[in-house]
Design an enzyme around this catalytic site. Structure first.
Site, mmCIF file in Angstrom:
data_model
loop_
_atom_site.group_PDB
_atom_site.id
_atom_site.type_symbol
_atom_site.label_atom_id
_atom_site.label_comp_id
_atom_site.label_asym_id
_atom_site.label_seq_id
_atom_site.Cartn_x
_atom_site.Cartn_y
_atom_site.Cartn_z
ATOM 1 C CB ALA A 182 5.566 -10.670 1.310
ATOM 2 C CG PHE A 183 4.431 -5.685 -1.473
ATOM 3 C CD1 PHE A 183 3.566 -6.667 -1.943
ATOM 4 C CD2 PHE A 183 3.896 -4.687 -0.748
ATOM 5 C CE1 PHE A 183 2.234 -6.725 -1.636
ATOM 6 C CE2 PHE A 183 2.555 -4.239 -0.644
ATOM 7 C CZ PHE A 183 1.602 -5.501 -1.055
ATOM 8 C CE LYS A 184 -0.175 -7.441 2.246
ATOM 9 N NZ LYS A 184 -0.183 -8.462 0.942
ATOM 10 C CG ASP A 185 8.983 -8.244 4.852
ATOM 11 O OD1 ASP A 185 8.597 -8.571 6.117
ATOM 12 O OD2 ASP A 185 9.602 -8.905 4.272
ATOM 13 C CB ALA A 198 4.987 -4.631 8.325
#
Ligand SMILES: *Cc1c(COP(=O)(O)O)cnc(C)c1O
Length: 433
Positions: A105-108, A111
């Site tokens: 997911a783009f949140k990688d 994060a």
């Protein structure tokens, strides 16, 4: 670089302080004091630079001298160790795939960047920091993976029991080391409330920080891939529009930051599910947040998007200026499923429900604007929403290696019934001794 609180009732802070505090003491979001555009020469020659070089140019003014350039470059290169491809869907529409990272997911991106910044700031101190985060699905996995093994940082993730997908649960609960998952008997809002209570609780004997998208170290690196996408298409297409499937509006807000830095983005489309606070605001001019409603694009089930205030700040709180460069449309689950079917049968592409909402936003914009190319963000791999994708398209998806490695590992979680359980855990357990 100094950061001010958007509530303007707290002192300005450094990059480090903004990262460690997350939110200002007056509960306002932090915002950079200055934004200096990059040189037009740099933007015009974007395709002669590597992704790492572009990211460094984009972020360096926001970090200032608080992380030396060699360390910052290393943080960037570790953060960006995967691809960000733009693929054509039809003649006017492309997709930017943001799911090639470790948790798909783009949140990688945010994060991993935040984890490494916090790890850097923590090096010189003996004090441990605890990242406390509530998740409805993707945030927890990205944060767990991003912070795994970071020295001096302990991560505690609260998730609602039975309300996240099997894959998402495995991503949260199987890593071990400095990551602990608390399985809360309740819904996401209960997890969120417990986290908020803990931040205000003077009896908690630990330094707590948040890793939600309000944190500048998660928000700002999301600018990077707007540059990477532009770099891949600008020699062929003069006008570029982005359609961003939006929940908390952190991702699209980072796109507006990229535009402020001089990236020639013609227009933004914020595509939402039926949680339509922002689309309504753009029509009516009144901002009327509502409790969130459940949809098949559940990572966007947000009734009061935290980062929208940052977008308003970027447009100088000028409603007309905002409306000139920014549109927002809302779509139902049945429209989303129809779009998934259409994209699959006409273009042989499997979109996840979030990406499909982005596609619908692009199509809505193209009804009245025919020249520009629209890039919609594919924010998660379809395998993360396997049941919906299977039911809607009747196809099986090959499970990527990032997922097969966690799926057979043993789940470890601590059942949590109430805030008192969380407090006990925080005051008695200490994994990092
Ligand atoms: C978090 C998330 C979104 C929404 O992003 P915001 O920055 O909160 O607007 C969209 N799609 C997926 C898959 C997500 O995980």
């Amino acid at each position: 670089m100094k950061y001010y609180s958007l509530h303007k009732k707290s002192p300005n802070v450094s990059f480090q302080e903004a990262v460690v505090y997350g939110l200002a003491p007056d509960k306002g979001l932090y915002f950079p004091e200055n934004i200096t555009p990059l040189s037009s020469d740099f933007i015009q020659n974007l395709d002669s630079y590597s992704n790492e070089e572009i990211a460094y140019e984009a972020i360096k003014q926001f970090v200032g001298d608080e992380i030396p350039s060699t360390d910052l470059k290393e943080i960037i290169s570790e953060t960006l160790s995967f691809d960000f491809p733009v693929l054509p869907i039809d003649a006017q529409t492309h997709t930017l795939e943001l799911f090639h990272g470790p948790t798909m997911a783009f949140k990688d991106v945010g994060a991993r960047f935040m984890a490494r910044c916090l790890g850097y700031f923590n090096k010189g101190t003996s004090e441990n920091v605890t990242v406390l985060v509530a998740t409805s699905g993707d945030t927890g996995g990205a944060v767990a993976d991003g912070f795994l093994g970071v020295k001096g940082v302990e991560v505690v993730i609260l998730y609602p029991s039975g309300k996240v997908s099997d894959i998402q649960e495995k991503q949260l609960t199987t890593l071990g080391q400095n990551i602990t998952a608390l399985e809360v008997n309740g819904v996401f809002d209960d997890c969120q409330d417990m986290v908020k209570t803990a931040f205000l609780d003077k009896d908690i004997q630990r330094t707590l920080t948040s890793a939600n998208s309000i944190n500048i170290a998660r928000w700002l690196p999301q600018m990077f891939y707007f540059f990477f996408a532009y770099k891949q298409v600008y020699r062929k297409h003069k006008e570029v529009v982005f359609s961003v499937p939006s929940g908390n509006f952190g991702n699209i807000c980072a796109g507006v930051m990229a535009q402020k830095l001089g990236l020639p983005i013609k227009h933004f489309v914020a595509a939402t599910n039926i949680n339509d606070t922002v689309p309504n605001y753009l029509v009516k001019g009144t901002y009327d947040p509502k409790p969130s409603k459940a949809t098949i694009s559940n990572a966007m089930d947000v009734g009061n998007p935290s980062n929208f205030i940052r977008i308003q700040e970027l447009f100088g709180h000028n409603f007309e200026a905002l409306k000139n460069s920014f549109s927002s449309y809302s779509f139902t689950d049945s429209q989303t499923k129809d779009a998934m079917k259409f994209i699959y049968s006409n273009h042989n592409y499997v979109a996840d429900p979030h990406g499909a909402v982005g596609y619908l936003g692009a199509k809505e914009y193209q009804k009245t604007n025919t020249n520009a190319i629209c890039i919609f963000l594919e924010t998660a791999h379809p395998v993360k929403f396997l049941d919906t994708v299977k039911d809607t398209l009747g196809v099986d998806i090959a499970i990527p290696t990032q997922i097969t490695t966690v799926i057979n590992k043993e789940k470890k979680s601590i059942k949590t019934q109430s805030y008192e359980d969380l407090k006990d855990f925080l005051n008695t357990e200490n994994v990092l001794t």
